[in-house]
Write a protein that holds these residues in place. Structure first.
Motif, PDB file in Angstrom:
ATOM      1  N   ASP A 213       0.018   9.625  13.298  1.00 49.06           N
ATOM      2  CA  ASP A 213       0.267  10.098  11.940  1.00 49.06           C
ATOM      3  C   ASP A 213       0.788   9.019  11.007  1.00 49.06           C
ATOM      4  O   ASP A 213       0.813   9.236   9.791  1.00 49.06           O
ATOM      5  N   HIS A 214       1.195   7.866  11.557  1.00 48.18           N
ATOM      6  CA  HIS A 214       1.863   6.888  10.697  1.00 48.18           C
ATOM      7  C   HIS A 214       1.500   5.447  11.065  1.00 48.18           C
ATOM      8  O   HIS A 214       1.260   5.111  12.230  1.00 48.18           O
ATOM      9  N   ILE A 215       1.532   4.602  10.037  1.00 52.93           N
ATOM     10  CA  ILE A 215       1.394   3.161  10.207  1.00 52.93           C
ATOM     11  C   ILE A 215       2.684   2.625  10.830  1.00 52.93           C
ATOM     12  O   ILE A 215       3.793   3.061  10.488  1.00 52.93           O
ATOM     13  N   ASP A 216       2.539   1.671  11.755  1.00 56.51           N
ATOM     14  CA  ASP A 216       3.727   1.108  12.418  1.00 56.51           C
ATOM     15  C   ASP A 216       4.598   0.377  11.394  1.00 56.51           C
ATOM     16  O   ASP A 216       4.126  -0.522  10.689  1.00 56.51           O
ATOM     17  N   PRO A 217       5.877   0.744  11.274  1.00 59.69           N
ATOM     18  CA  PRO A 217       6.774   0.046  10.339  1.00 59.69           C
ATOM     19  C   PRO A 217       6.876  -1.458  10.596  1.00 59.69           C
ATOM     20  O   PRO A 217       7.202  -2.214   9.671  1.00 59.69           O
ATOM     21  N   HIS A 218       6.607  -1.906  11.824  1.00 58.38           N
ATOM     22  CA  HIS A 218       6.614  -3.349  12.091  1.00 58.38           C
ATOM     23  C   HIS A 218       5.441  -4.050  11.398  1.00 58.38           C
ATOM     24  O   HIS A 218       5.464  -5.276  11.227  1.00 58.38           O
ATOM     25  N   PHE A 219       4.436  -3.286  11.016  1.00 60.27           N
ATOM     26  CA  PHE A 219       3.348  -3.786  10.169  1.00 60.27           C
ATOM     27  C   PHE A 219       3.596  -3.432   8.705  1.00 60.27           C
ATOM     28  O   PHE A 219       2.934  -3.982   7.823  1.00 60.27           O
ATOM     29  N   GLY A 220       4.493  -2.487   8.490  1.00 58.43           N
ATOM     30  CA  GLY A 220       4.683  -1.934   7.165  1.00 58.43           C
ATOM     31  C   GLY A 220       6.019  -2.253   6.546  1.00 58.43           C
ATOM     32  O   GLY A 220       6.295  -3.388   6.154  1.00 58.43           O
ATOM     33  N   VAL A 221       6.879  -1.233   6.474  1.00 54.20           N
ATOM     34  CA  VAL A 221       8.157  -1.364   5.767  1.00 54.20           C
ATOM     35  C   VAL A 221       9.269  -0.785   6.623  1.00 54.20           C
ATOM     36  O   VAL A 221       9.155   0.334   7.135  1.00 54.20           O
ATOM     37  N   ILE A 222      10.365  -1.537   6.778  1.00 55.86           N
ATOM     38  CA  ILE A 222      11.553  -1.039   7.473  1.00 55.86           C
ATOM     39  C   ILE A 222      12.702  -0.970   6.473  1.00 55.86           C
ATOM     40  O   ILE A 222      13.184  -2.002   5.992  1.00 55.86           O
ATOM     41  N   LEU A 223      13.100   0.242   6.149  1.00 62.22           N
ATOM     42  CA  LEU A 223      14.232   0.485   5.248  1.00 62.22           C
ATOM     43  C   LEU A 223      15.461   0.896   6.052  1.00 62.22           C
ATOM     44  O   LEU A 223      16.552   0.358   5.857  1.00 62.22           O
ATOM     45  N   ASP A 224      15.276   1.873   6.955  1.00 60.48           N
ATOM     46  CA  ASP A 224      16.345   2.250   7.888  1.00 60.48           C
ATOM     47  C   ASP A 224      16.281   1.305   9.079  1.00 60.48           C
ATOM     48  O   ASP A 224      15.272   1.261   9.779  1.00 60.48           O
ATOM     49  N   ASP A 225      17.354   0.549   9.303  1.00 59.82           N
ATOM     50  CA  ASP A 225      17.317  -0.472  10.355  1.00 59.82           C
ATOM     51  C   ASP A 225      18.649  -0.486  11.105  1.00 59.82           C
ATOM     52  O   ASP A 225      19.325  -1.504  11.204  1.00 59.82           O
ATOM     53  N   GLU A 226      18.981   0.673  11.650  1.00 56.56           N
ATOM     54  CA  GLU A 226      20.249   0.818  12.349  1.00 56.56           C
ATOM     55  C   GLU A 226      20.027   0.769  13.857  1.00 56.56           C
ATOM     56  O   GLU A 226      18.903   0.730  14.335  1.00 56.56           O
ATOM     57  N   GLY A 227      21.134   0.791  14.590  1.00 50.21           N
ATOM     58  CA  GLY A 227      21.039   0.839  16.034  1.00 50.21           C
ATOM     59  C   GLY A 227      21.180  -0.517  16.695  1.00 50.21           C
ATOM     60  O   GLY A 227      21.313  -1.556  16.036  1.00 50.21           O
ATOM     61  N   GLU A 228      21.111  -0.496  18.044  1.00 49.71           N
ATOM     62  CA  GLU A 228      21.351  -1.691  18.850  1.00 49.71           C
ATOM     63  C   GLU A 228      20.089  -2.106  19.598  1.00 49.71           C
ATOM     64  O   GLU A 228      19.191  -1.301  19.857  1.00 49.71           O
ATOM     65  N   LEU A 229      20.049  -3.382  19.946  1.00 49.98           N
ATOM     66  CA  LEU A 229      18.984  -3.868  20.806  1.00 49.98           C
ATOM     67  C   LEU A 229      19.175  -3.328  22.209  1.00 49.98           C
ATOM     68  O   LEU A 229      20.273  -2.891  22.581  1.00 49.98           O
ATOM     69  N   ASN A 230      18.120  -3.352  23.003  1.00 46.64           N
ATOM     70  CA  ASN A 230      18.219  -2.910  24.389  1.00 46.64           C
ATOM     71  C   ASN A 230      19.142  -3.850  25.156  1.00 46.64           C
ATOM     72  O   ASN A 230      19.081  -5.073  24.983  1.00 46.64           O
ATOM     73  N   ASP A 231      19.982  -3.311  26.015  1.00 47.22           N
ATOM     74  CA  ASP A 231      20.981  -4.119  26.723  1.00 47.22           C
ATOM     75  C   ASP A 231      20.433  -4.808  27.962  1.00 47.22           C
ATOM     76  O   ASP A 231      21.186  -5.384  28.753  1.00 47.22           O
ATOM     77  N   GLY A 232      19.106  -4.762  28.133  1.00 49.51           N
ATOM     78  CA  GLY A 232      18.499  -5.393  29.298  1.00 49.51           C
ATOM     79  C   GLY A 232      18.118  -4.399  30.371  1.00 49.51           C
ATOM     80  O   GLY A 232      17.512  -4.777  31.377  1.00 49.51           O
TER      81      GLY A 232
END
Length: 696
Positions: A213-232
């Motif tokens: 249903d949606h274009i990937d925001p990594h190709f598009g637009v990232i406005l909400d950019d919260e959270g943490e990276l994976n801890d491994g």
């Protein structure tokens, strides 16, 4: 009987209209030699119709007959008898003594393909590797894990793709980058962009769709950019930065809007846009399955079929026992659990959902111009259902956008899908990429083998083009077929010219760039731009990009390090392709097949282009009969372009045809494109000799 004068194909000069509707009166025309006493008969299905002489023009005579198409597909051929007792048939092979059903001409009443797609110059973009226009949406190192590995952001744009973990490496190419280069594509002469998948997905290739249903925001637009990276860990439910980026409605809606803007900007430049539809399977991250538990804790999404046994998406997949929650016993395409096979026969809701997706993206506000269908013949669990689905898909997509094209990935005979009610055409492996590669390089399209005996086998080249093309294509499909030299699944053509066998897992990536032959590459482009169909450039081929097969073929576009001469050559050949109507919709005729040498003509009733390719390592002189294309017995041809081992030129020089024969001397690894135009004087001298002006 002069059999060389006989000609018919399904272009407008010989079939009017060329794409007849149902129950439409249609004129069928056959060309013979003027003066030959012949009696042509059209064998139309089970009917036999005598043809009447209607026109004589120069050394040709034209016989016509009118038929009514009806509503069902019809096959036809010609029987020709002469007063000298000779009799033969004429079909897609030309003159023959035997009847072969696969080589009969085929009409599918009511089947037409979009006029904009016929002969359109297409450009395939693998988005992550094309241009990084917005660094704020780049995938981050450690943003999530996929197939046991963490995502990796590649900082060096020119770095070679990793041979084992390429699908988890991200260079940052995006839609903003494509928008930044639209003027470059327009200047090159591109008519259509074909995008590899754009929808939400965890891989760089995106053939494992997460959200249709949606274009990937990594190709598009990232406005909400919260959270943490994976801890491994291997638990993606902890990849909260990724979850935020790809599930945020704000990000998804902004990315969709950016795509709509891109299409609008492309359309302003006269460039169409085709999307890649991966509908046979999805990905393990898909919101309907949610094996990675990306959506599990969100109240905005329903539970995935992996997470809950009572998921509304349960029947979208085929489960083989197992227990919930977290049931991994589902069918994967070719056994890959990262590529869950979609279970259409088990869910009418799934069928309706995907058909809705097909309509959505070709409709406002997105207005894409069609679909390329990934592994289209594999969809469903049976051939019967496969055909049923594509009939529905076509009907709904064409209803939403009558000018949309439906183009399928397929290897092997495809005629059963191209009868006017399923696919429009295919990626032309069988009757373009493969025979041309064998003839010019002797290489298999993955660079997995080299067969010396196939280099320069002109008879094999023409026969394969003829027989495979004859099996697959009626006229509407042939003139829209995607004719590629390279793409994301095969080695780069320029690398194939080195005749080096291997993959990047066995050879150093840099070896893909050594031993290459740009003269052979130019030969290939000459054929690509003058053969019937839609010539399709894989991004970077025009800039001299090399690479072994997947993943090495997905190198980044070499901005700032382009092969400028190769770009100029592509631009000039594209211009020739677009300036000569006979190269868009004209007829084709083999003129000469010899060792490492081919010549053919593209022609209509007013002009003809002659193409000759010398793939030998030495100079050759050949005599080529060109009168069969309608060129007068004595005429001058203009040189549109000539390419040799060391470069190419556009000099506009003239070449003389004497008694219907063109004598050419071509240097090693060279090609030439010549043109006769009955409406234009070939030179100033000829113009002034034939025209008198009284200024008194």
């Amino acid at each position: 009987m002069n059999t060389k004068a006989l000609f018919h194909d399904m272009t407008l000069d010989y079939l009017r209209p060329a794409e007849p509707d149902k129950n439409r009166k249609t004129q069928v025309r056959l060309r013979t030699a003027a003066g030959d006493k012949v009696e042509p008969t059209l064998v139309w299905g089970n009917e036999r119709r005598k043809m009447r002489l209607s026109e004589t023009d120069g050394e040709f005579a034209y016989y016509d007959v009118e038929v009514k198409t009806g509503s069902e597909p019809v096959m036809y051929y010609f029987e020709i008898s002469a007063d000298d007792g000779n009799a033969l048939i004429y079909d897609k092979r030309g003159c023959s003594r035997n009847i072969l059903d696969s080589m009969k001409f085929k009409i599918f009443p009511g089947f037409s393909t979009p006029s904009w797609a016929k002969g359109a110059v297409m450009y395939q973009i693998f988005v992550d590797r094309f241009c990084n226009g917005d660094k704020s949406n780049d995938v981050l190192t450690g943003e999530y894990v996929y197939n046991g590995h963490k995502s990796i952001h590649v900082d060096e744009w020119s770095q070679y793709p990793d041979s084992k973990w390429d699908f988890g490496e991200f260079y940052g190419g995006d839609l903003k980058g494509v928008m930044d280069k639209l003027d470059y594509l327009k200047d090159l002469g591109i008519d259509v962009i074909y995008f590899n998948p754009l929808f939400v997905s965890p891989s760089s290739h995106k053939y494992d769709t997460q959200d249709y249903d949606h274009i990937d925001p990594h190709f598009g637009v990232i406005l909400d950019d919260e959270g943490e990276l994976n801890d491994g860990s291997q638990d993606n439910s902890k990849s909260t930065r990724y979850i935020s980026r790809v599930t945020s409605k704000k990000n998804l809606e902004a990315s969709d809007a950016l795509f709509a803007q891109l299409v609008e900007e492309a359309h302003k430049r006269g460039i169409r846009v085709i999307l890649d539809g991966v509908f046979n399977h999805c990905g393990s991250f898909n919101k309907w399955l949610d094996k990675e538990r990306i959506y599990e804790k969100s109240s905005d999404y329903k539970k995935g079929a992996y997470v809950a046994g009572d998921s509304p998406y349960h029947d979208f997949f085929s489960f083989n026992g197992g227990n919930w929650p977290y049931n991994g016993n589902y069918d994967g395409w070719w056994g890959y659990d990262t590529l869950p096979k979609l279970n259409y026969e088990g869910s009418k809701e799934l069928e309706d959902y995907i058909i809705r997706i097909g309509r959505k993206w070709v409709s406002p506000p997105y207005n894409a111009d069609g679909w390329r269908l990934d592994v289209a013949a594999d969809l469903g669990h049976s051939r019967e259902y496969n055909h049923k689905f594509w009939k529905k898909f076509r009907a709904e997509v064409k209803k939403a956008n009558p000018e949309a094209i439906i183009l399928a990935e397929h290897y092997g005979p495809a005629g059963e899908w191209m009868q006017g009610d399923e696919w429009d055409t295919v990626m032309n492996y069988d009757a373009f990429m493969e025979p041309l590669t064998w003839f010019l390089t002797g290489m298999e399209k993955h660079s997995d083998e080299f067969q010396p005996a196939r280099v320069g086998n002109a008879r094999e080249f023409f026969d394969t083009m003829n027989y495979c093309g004859g099996e697959n294509f009626s006229m509407p499909s042939l003139y829209t077929a995607m004719n590629e030299l390279s793409n994301h699944d095969h080695s780069r053509f320029l690398t194939r010219t080195s005749q080096k066998v291997g993959r990047v897992s066995d050879l150093m990536p840099s070896s893909a760039e050594t031993g290459i032959n740009k003269g052979v590459m130019r030969e290939a482009v000459i054929v690509q731009m003058t053969w019937p169909g839609a010539p399709t450039i894989y991004y970077g081929d025009e800039a001299g990009l090399c690479g072994f097969t997947d993943p090495d073929n997905r190198r980044t576009y070499p901005w700032g390090h382009e092969d400028k001469e190769m770009i100029a050559f592509h631009k000039d050949m594209i211009a020739i392709h677009k300036e000569c109507p006979e190269l868009i919709s004209g007829s084709i005729r083999e003129l000469l097949a010899d060792n490492n040498f081919i010549a053919y003509g593209r022609f209509n009733r007013t002009a003809a282009v002659i193409v000759a390719i010398n793939n030998n390592d030495f100079e050759v002189t050949k005599e080529i009969e060109v009168w069969q294309t309608g060129i007068p017995r004595d005429a001058n041809l203009s040189t549109l372009l000539s390419s040799g081992y060391t470069g190419y030129i556009k000099d506009g020089s003239t070449v003389r045809v004497k008694d219907g024969v063109l004598t050419l001397t071509l240097s090693r690894r060279s090609g030439i494109v010549l043109r006769y135009n009955s409406f234009a004087p070939v030179s100033d001298d000829e113009f002034w000799a034939d025209n008198f002006f009284d200024f008194g």
